[in-house]
Structure formats: structure tokens, C-alpha cells
Design an enzyme around this catalytic site. Sequence first.
Site, PDB file in Angstrom:
ATOM      1  N   TYR A 126      -1.018  -0.064  11.062  1.00 10.54           N
ATOM      2  CA  TYR A 126      -1.863  -0.578   9.260  1.00 10.54           C
ATOM      3  C   TYR A 126      -0.091  -0.360   8.625  1.00 10.54           C
ATOM      4  CZ  TYR A 126      -3.945  -0.446   4.918  1.00 10.54           C
ATOM      5  OH  TYR A 126      -3.927  -1.151   3.381  1.00 10.54           O
TER       6      TYR A 126
ATOM      7  N   GLU B 270       0.171   3.307   1.724  1.00  6.82           N
ATOM      8  CA  GLU B 270       0.525   3.954   3.441  1.00  6.82           C
ATOM      9  C   GLU B 270       1.568   3.785   3.752  1.00  6.82           C
ATOM     10  OE1 GLU B 270      -2.509   5.519   5.057  1.00  6.82           O
ATOM     11  OE2 GLU B 270      -1.319   5.411   7.185  1.00  6.82           O
TER      12      GLU B 270
ATOM     13  N   THR C  64       0.923  -1.580   0.033  1.00  8.77           N
ATOM     14  CA  THR C  64       0.116   0.356  -0.047  1.00  8.77           C
ATOM     15  C   THR C  64       1.275   1.452  -0.384  1.00  8.77           C
ATOM     16  OG1 THR C  64      -1.908   1.751   1.286  1.00  8.77           O
ATOM     17  CG2 THR C  64      -0.057   0.067   2.475  1.00  8.77           C
TER      18      THR C  64
ATOM     19  N   LYS D  24       2.022  -3.134   6.972  1.00 12.83           N
ATOM     20  CA  LYS D  24       1.988  -3.519   5.843  1.00 12.83           C
ATOM     21  C   LYS D  24       3.476  -3.036   5.470  1.00 12.83           C
ATOM     22  CE  LYS D  24      -2.223  -4.216   3.990  1.00 12.83           C
ATOM     23  NZ  LYS D  24      -2.520  -5.055   2.954  1.00 12.83           N
TER      24      LYS D  24
HETATM   25  P1  NAP Z   1     -11.409  -4.434   2.116  1.00 12.45           P
HETATM   26  O1  NAP Z   1     -12.692  -3.699   1.097  1.00 12.45           O
HETATM   27  O2  NAP Z   1     -11.791  -3.772   3.623  1.00 12.45           O
HETATM   28  O3  NAP Z   1     -11.580  -5.735   2.443  1.00 12.45           O
HETATM   29  C1  NAP Z   1     -10.887  -6.943   3.063  1.00 12.45           C
HETATM   30  C2  NAP Z   1     -11.821  -8.019   3.111  1.00 12.45           C
HETATM   31  O4  NAP Z   1     -10.297  -8.960   4.516  1.00 12.45           O
HETATM   32  C3  NAP Z   1     -12.431  -7.961   3.125  1.00 12.45           C
HETATM   33  O5  NAP Z   1     -13.095  -9.602   2.532  1.00 12.45           O
HETATM   34  C4  NAP Z   1     -12.792  -8.970   4.487  1.00 12.45           C
HETATM   35  O6  NAP Z   1     -13.329 -10.330   5.490  1.00 12.45           O
HETATM   36  C5  NAP Z   1     -11.472  -9.757   4.852  1.00 12.45           C
HETATM   37  N1  NAP Z   1     -10.203  -9.762   6.091  1.00 12.45           N
HETATM   38  C6  NAP Z   1     -10.716  -8.703   7.286  1.00 12.45           C
HETATM   39  N2  NAP Z   1      -9.767  -9.271   8.459  1.00 12.45           N
HETATM   40  C7  NAP Z   1     -10.160 -10.691   8.102  1.00 12.45           C
HETATM   41  C8  NAP Z   1      -9.218 -11.741   9.018  1.00 12.45           C
HETATM   42  N3  NAP Z   1      -8.683 -11.775  10.308  1.00 12.45           N
HETATM   43  N4  NAP Z   1      -9.182 -13.435   8.345  1.00 12.45           N
HETATM   44  C9  NAP Z   1      -9.841 -12.619   7.158  1.00 12.45           C
HETATM   45  N5  NAP Z   1     -10.304 -12.480   6.237  1.00 12.45           N
HETATM   46  C10 NAP Z   1     -10.250 -11.191   6.977  1.00 12.45           C
HETATM   47  O7  NAP Z   1     -10.334  -3.660   1.913  1.00 12.45           O
HETATM   48  P2  NAP Z   1      -9.944  -3.491  -0.114  1.00 12.45           P
HETATM   49  O8  NAP Z   1     -10.013  -1.821  -0.404  1.00 12.45           O
HETATM   50  O9  NAP Z   1     -10.721  -4.550  -0.301  1.00 12.45           O
HETATM   51  O10 NAP Z   1      -8.458  -4.010   0.471  1.00 12.45           O
HETATM   52  C11 NAP Z   1      -7.534  -5.060   0.098  1.00 12.45           C
HETATM   53  C12 NAP Z   1      -6.384  -5.160  -0.118  1.00 12.45           C
HETATM   54  O11 NAP Z   1      -5.544  -4.087  -0.489  1.00 12.45           O
HETATM   55  C13 NAP Z   1      -6.336  -4.805   1.312  1.00 12.45           C
HETATM   56  O12 NAP Z   1      -5.188  -5.479   2.177  1.00 12.45           O
HETATM   57  C14 NAP Z   1      -5.897  -3.482   2.085  1.00 12.45           C
HETATM   58  O13 NAP Z   1      -5.165  -2.958   2.796  1.00 12.45           O
HETATM   59  C15 NAP Z   1      -4.779  -3.419   1.113  1.00 12.45           C
HETATM   60  N6  NAP Z   1      -5.193  -1.794  -0.106  1.00 12.45           N
HETATM   61  C16 NAP Z   1      -5.970  -1.584   0.099  1.00 12.45           C
HETATM   62  C17 NAP Z   1      -6.239  -0.487  -1.219  1.00 12.45           C
HETATM   63  C18 NAP Z   1      -7.123   0.542  -1.585  1.00 12.45           C
HETATM   64  O14 NAP Z   1      -7.305   2.083  -1.779  1.00 12.45           O
HETATM   65  N7  NAP Z   1      -8.181  -0.246  -1.839  1.00 12.45           N
HETATM   66  C19 NAP Z   1      -5.454   0.584  -1.238  1.00 12.45           C
HETATM   67  C20 NAP Z   1      -3.509  -0.117  -0.496  1.00 12.45           C
HETATM   68  C21 NAP Z   1      -4.153  -1.188  -0.103  1.00 12.45           C
HETATM   69  P3  NAP Z   1     -14.931  -9.329   5.401  1.00 12.45           P
HETATM   70  O15 NAP Z   1     -15.692  -9.302   4.169  1.00 12.45           O
HETATM   71  O16 NAP Z   1     -15.598 -10.331   6.558  1.00 12.45           O
HETATM   72  O17 NAP Z   1     -14.497  -8.136   6.826  1.00 12.45           O
HETATM   73  N1  GDD Z   2     -11.840   7.617   6.799  1.00 15.65           N
HETATM   74  C1  GDD Z   2     -12.285   9.303   6.696  1.00 15.65           C
HETATM   75  N2  GDD Z   2     -13.305   9.448   7.474  1.00 15.65           N
HETATM   76  N3  GDD Z   2     -10.880   9.780   6.877  1.00 15.65           N
HETATM   77  C2  GDD Z   2     -11.083  10.768   6.255  1.00 15.65           C
HETATM   78  C3  GDD Z   2     -12.095  12.039   7.281  1.00 15.65           C
HETATM   79  C4  GDD Z   2     -13.662  10.849   7.232  1.00 15.65           C
HETATM   80  O1  GDD Z   2     -14.309  11.303   8.018  1.00 15.65           O
HETATM   81  N4  GDD Z   2     -12.545  12.846   7.235  1.00 15.65           N
HETATM   82  C5  GDD Z   2     -10.926  13.213   6.368  1.00 15.65           C
HETATM   83  N5  GDD Z   2     -11.177  11.708   5.945  1.00 15.65           N
HETATM   84  C6  GDD Z   2      -8.766  11.683   5.561  1.00 15.65           C
HETATM   85  C7  GDD Z   2      -8.110  10.778   6.140  1.00 15.65           C
HETATM   86  O2  GDD Z   2      -7.531  11.562   7.645  1.00 15.65           O
HETATM   87  C8  GDD Z   2      -7.426  10.106   5.516  1.00 15.65           C
HETATM   88  O3  GDD Z   2      -6.174  11.522   5.353  1.00 15.65           O
HETATM   89  C9  GDD Z   2      -8.102  10.230   3.731  1.00 15.65           C
HETATM   90  O4  GDD Z   2      -9.456  11.380   4.311  1.00 15.65           O
HETATM   91  C10 GDD Z   2      -8.356   9.125   3.050  1.00 15.65           C
HETATM   92  O5  GDD Z   2      -8.669   8.213   4.409  1.00 15.65           O
HETATM   93  P1  GDD Z   2      -9.306   6.610   3.979  1.00 15.65           P
HETATM   94  O6  GDD Z   2     -10.666   7.133   3.036  1.00 15.65           O
HETATM   95  O7  GDD Z   2      -9.929   6.364   4.903  1.00 15.65           O
HETATM   96  O8  GDD Z   2      -7.814   5.978   3.239  1.00 15.65           O
HETATM   97  P2  GDD Z   2      -6.703   5.661   3.853  1.00 15.65           P
HETATM   98  O9  GDD Z   2      -5.850   7.184   3.224  1.00 15.65           O
HETATM   99  O10 GDD Z   2      -7.009   6.386   5.071  1.00 15.65           O
HETATM  100  O11 GDD Z   2      -6.919   4.429   3.492  1.00 15.65           O
HETATM  101  C11 GDD Z   2      -6.682   3.465   2.034  1.00 15.65           C
HETATM  102  O12 GDD Z   2      -6.545   3.457   1.193  1.00 15.65           O
HETATM  103  C12 GDD Z   2      -4.588   3.300   1.596  1.00 15.65           C
HETATM  104  C13 GDD Z   2      -4.328   3.643   0.688  1.00 15.65           C
HETATM  105  O13 GDD Z   2      -3.080   3.978   0.765  1.00 15.65           O
HETATM  106  C14 GDD Z   2      -7.342   2.290   2.791  1.00 15.65           C
HETATM  107  O14 GDD Z   2      -7.659   1.069   1.618  1.00 15.65           O
HETATM  108  C15 GDD Z   2      -5.414   1.442   3.359  1.00 15.65           C
HETATM  109  O15 GDD Z   2      -5.993  -0.070   3.204  1.00 15.65           O
HETATM  110  C16 GDD Z   2      -5.033   1.657   1.776  1.00 15.65           C
HETATM  111  O16 GDD Z   2      -3.445   1.012   2.202  1.00 15.65           O
END
Ligand code: NAP
Ligand code: GDD
Length: 337
Positions: free
Chosen positions: A149, A127, A125, A153
Site C-alpha cells: 500500500y 504510511e 499518506t 501511494k
Molecule cells: P475508505 O473509507 O476505505 O474509502 C475508500 C473509498 O475508495 C471507498 O469509497 C471505496 O468504495 C473506494 N474504492 C475502493 N476501491 C475502489 C475502486 N477500485 N474503484 C473505485 N472506488 C474504489 O478510506 P478513507 O479512510 O476514506 O481514505 C480516503 C483516502 O485517503 C484513501 O485514498 C486512503 O488511502 C487515504 N488516506 C486515508 C487516511 C486515513 O487515516 N483515513 C490517511 C491517509 C490517507 P466502496 O465503498 O465501494 O468500498
Molecule cells: N487494523 C488493525 N487491526 N490494526 C491493528 C490491529 C488489528 O487488530 N492490532 C494492532 N494493529 C496496529 C497495526 O499493526 C498498525 O500498526 C496500527 O494498528 C494501525 O492500523 P490501522 O488502523 O489498520 O491503520 P494503518 O495505520 O495501517 O493505516 C491507516 O492509516 C494510514 C495513514 O497512516 C489507513 O487509513 C491507511 O489508508 C492510511 O493511509
Amino acid sequence: MKTAFITGITGQDGAYLAKLLLDKGYEVHGGVRRISQPDRVRLEQLGIAQRIHFHDFDLTEPNGIFRVIRQVEMDEFYNLAAQSFVGTSWELPVYTAQADGLAVVQILDALRTLRPETRFYQASTSEMFGLVQEVPQRETTRLYPRSPYGVAKVYGHYITMNYRESFNMHASSGILFNHESPLRGKEFVTRKITLALAALAHGGSEPVVLGNLDARRDWGFAGDYVEGMWRMLQQDVADDYVLATGVTTTIRDFVRYAAEALDMDPVFDGEGTSETATDRKSGKKILEVSEKFFRPAEVDLLIGDPAKAREKLGWEPKVSVGALAQMMARADYDGLK
Ligand code: NAP
Ligand code: GDD
């Protein structure tokens, strides 16, 4: 026919990746953890829930990880499961370390023992860049995570590289910048915004309450990003790749894009926790700021350089942040009808 195993198949990326692989003719297996009310709503929304082979799987259960890897004859393993919400990682730091860090080595070690030829994808990520040391961020940028987190990662990322180098495993790590969609979890900022604005557009009166509006993210569409994951595992040699759009946007501007897609004209006023936004057309307050949603340490700026993925994988993001905000806002508006 190839067989893939996806952890986190019920999540946003898991659902899109499962659909992509099924469309390519894969047999798809997915790990799901036990919860009191099974929820496969994303897979149902994509119309694929019936086509997936589900297995009990929990990131915190090493024996279960070992068993499932022994049972399923898999060609590719995508590790997408995680405690993925950054905000929660300060409340559950030890659990986050187990799920997002230690579980990765448990999976890799089981693969090394039982199926060393399986190709492995780790969901790393942006992050991990945290307090960014270079702009834009690329594969070689020094990591400086800013949350439990991000720290967990980083471990997952380096252990993936280490198993690749130590045991010659085909283990790749995708450093993905934020990617969103109508299937995004409701607590993430983009979906929180589009859901709240859609309710306002339907006649509601509750403004969305957010934290830091100045943070910048490089947002793309999840459907594009899962294609990049698959492409990484089709390469002869495993490697690490950044997937990003190269465009960064403030939270405030994402609110603007989403509001405009719902025919609102937002006007921002005030500063800090006194900042608000009002829709010039209806006169309704649509946004407030609360201390409650600020984080103990913030990632202020993310902007990725996807040049390596473009060159080596032929991967390009297709959806701009404006189009993404529109897609999500319209989907939530239609969903609330
Ligand atoms: P998400 O929608 O939050 O999905 C997370 C998945 O992990 C869900 O299926 C959840 O199951 C499962 N999970 C959580 N805890 C678990 C556990 N203890 N055992 C087994 N399964 C578990 O996340 P996503 O956005 O699809 O992201 C997928 C991956 O990419 C994650 O590893 C995230 O950290 C990484 N990532 C995401 C982004 C982004 O912007 N989306 C960017 C960079 C990296 P439940 O349905 O039961 O909750
Ligand atoms: N969630 C949330 N809620 N974020 C807020 C809010 C709020 O009310 N107000 C402001 N933010 C700001 C957070 O402080 C952060 O800077 C930004 O919005 C994005 O927050 P999120 O959407 O929660 O995403 P993230 O960037 O922290 O994390 C996501 O992206 C990562 C990749 O950079 C997640 O998908 C992570 O799993 C992933 O790794």
C-alpha cells in the site's frame, strides 16, 4: 457555484468531504464502483445521499475514468478512492498497485488532456514514511514505505508532483496522518476497538483480539482533515502538505481512552501474544492478542509536523485523540442500543 468530483465518495473521507462541499454550496459529483448491493450508508448517515450526482467509476477502468472526466464539468477533482487497508495490501499487491498507484496517473493524464484547469487533490499518506527517517515527519522527510500500500501511494504522490511540475497543473498532495471517526471502516484498529468495547459495555463477553499494541499513530478526526483538503485546493499555487496533530499514541493507550469513555477501568497484564486486558470494575476480559493481526512489516511510529499547513492554510486539528476515542466509543455504544 463550483462543481467538485470526488472518487471514494462512499468512504469515510468522501462522505465528510461531500458534506463540507455541499455546505459550501458546491454541486457534488461522486464516483462509485459497481457492487452487488449498493451501500451508501455513510452518505445516508450524514443525510446527503440524495444531493449527490453519482457516476459509475472504477479505479481499474481507464476508459471509465476518461469518460467521466469528459462528462462532468468540474472545477475540483478529489482522488480519495483507494484500496485503503494496509493489511490487505500484502494479499492483493498487484490490485493495490493498480488502484492506488497507476490509477492516479490515469486520472491526471485524462485531466491534462480534457480539463487541464481542474484543480486536483491526491490522497497521499503518512504510511509513505514507513520506517521513519526523521521525527516528526514533515513534507521533506525521506520516504521509506513498509507495505505494498505504502509503495503504491508513493507512486501516486510523486506522479502528482510530476504532473504539477511538467504541465503546470494545479495538483496538490495531502500527506495525511491517520484520521478516524464514527464512520471509520470496521477493520481499522480504532473502530475495531470502539465497536468491541461498546458491545462489552452492553453486556457482551467477547474480548477484542488485536495484533501489535506497541505501534504508535498520530490520530486526528476525519472531519477536521477534509477541511484541510479543501483548503489546499483554494491556494493560488498547488503544493504538498502534511496534516497531522503532532501527538502520537500507542494502540494500547487508544484502548485505554476508549474503555474509560465507556466507564471501564482496563488493567493490562502479560507480554507479547500473552498480553490481556481486564476491566477492573466488571472483572471481564476485554482484550487479547493474536499473531493473526501482526503485519509482515510494521510501521512502528508515526508523528507528523503540521507546521506548513498551519502557516500556509491556517489549518488546525480541533479534536484530541482522547476526545476522538470518546466520540467513537460513545457513537458505537449508542448505535448498538
Ligand atoms: P475508505 O473509507 O476505505 O474509502 C475508500 C473509498 O475508495 C471507498 O469509497 C471505496 O468504495 C473506494 N474504492 C475502493 N476501491 C475502489 C475502486 N477500485 N474503484 C473505485 N472506488 C474504489 O478510506 P478513507 O479512510 O476514506 O481514505 C480516503 C483516502 O485517503 C484513501 O485514498 C486512503 O488511502 C487515504 N488516506 C486515508 C487516511 C486515513 O487515516 N483515513 C490517511 C491517509 C490517507 P466502496 O465503498 O465501494 O468500498
Ligand atoms: N487494523 C488493525 N487491526 N490494526 C491493528 C490491529 C488489528 O487488530 N492490532 C494492532 N494493529 C496496529 C497495526 O499493526 C498498525 O500498526 C496500527 O494498528 C494501525 O492500523 P490501522 O488502523 O489498520 O491503520 P494503518 O495505520 O495501517 O493505516 C491507516 O492509516 C494510514 C495513514 O497512516 C489507513 O487509513 C491507511 O489508508 C492510511 O493511509
